[in-house]
Scaffold this active site. Structure first.
Site: not given
Ligand code: ATP
Ligand code: MG
Length: 193
Positions: A14, A90, A129, A135, A146
């Site tokens: 994303k 989400r 990653r 992270r 997740r």
């Molecule tokens: P990507 O790698 O595809 O960018 P990702 O899931 O690794 O996606 P982020 O979108 O950066 O990473 O989100 C990291 C964390 O932040 C999530 O696992 C969650 O705990 C929290 N978070 C982010 N957005 C939301 C949301 N809309 N609602 C609830 N928690 C969120």
């Molecule tokens: Mg992200």
């Protein structure tokens, strides 16, 4: 106003595709993950609270997350040119809240671009990653959690957006450029309408 949602599991790409969409269409980027990580690195109260969920692989509660998003929309007039939502919504509750918030501005979600990648590939990408992302949620145990949360709570949004005809499945594997070409052709087709 062009409002795009880039949708997909953790590690689906994303953030990577958002960067390209911003350049191509001049959109305002809202990454809820980045917003929360900034609070964590700044050591704010919200950051401490957010980290207690993120490090366990859980979602931030809807009420709080929706409040954060509403605040961003209200305080960033440059978002009027169009927005790319990355990591939001989400949950169904977040998607409903987003519809209401955009309606207030006489706008709506134009298209949802769903990056489709299978779990084995996602785990592989996230573990890689994790080696240099620093992270707290990029470790094997949290990654599994997740993905579980994604399948149980977030993936029903595909059907939510399919029903209203805004969901566009995108094959999320292959080169970053090829994936972006696919996204662009989808976006251009909805823009022309
Ligand atoms: P990507 O790698 O595809 O960018 P990702 O899931 O690794 O996606 P982020 O979108 O950066 O990473 O989100 C990291 C964390 O932040 C999530 O696992 C969650 O705990 C929290 N978070 C982010 N957005 C939301 C949301 N809309 N609602 C609830 N928690 C969120
Ligand atoms: Mg992200």
């Amino acid at each position: 106003m062009l409002n795009l949602v880039i949708f997909g599991a953790p590690g689906s790409g994303k953030g990577t595709q958002s960067e390209r969409l911003i350049d191509e269409y001049g959109l305002y980027h809202i990454s809820t993950g980045e917003v929360l990580r900034k609070h964590i690195s700044d050591g704010t109260e919200l950051g401490k609270l957010a980290d207690s969920y993120i490090s366990k692989g859980q979602l931030i509660p809807d009420e709080l997350m929706i409040e954060i998003l509403a605040d961003i929309l209200e305080n960033n007039p440059e978002a009027e040119k169009g927005i790319i939502f990355d990591g939001f919504p989400r949950t169904i509750a977040q998607a409903e809240a987003l519809n209401k918030l955009l309606q207030k501005h006489g706008s709506e979600v134009t298209a949802v671009l769903g990056l489709e990648v299978d779990d084995d590939e996602l785990i592989d990408r996230l573990v890689k990653r994790g080696k240099d992302s620093g992270r707290s949620d990029d470790n094997p145990e949290t990654i599994k959690k997740r993905l579980d949360v994604y399948h149980s709570t977030t993936s029903p949004l595909r059907e939510f957006y399919q029903k209203v005809g805004t969901y566009h499945p995108i094959k999320g594997t292959g080169s970053v450029e090829d994936i972006f070409e696919d996204i662009k052709s989808r976006v251009n087709s909805v823009k022309e309408k």
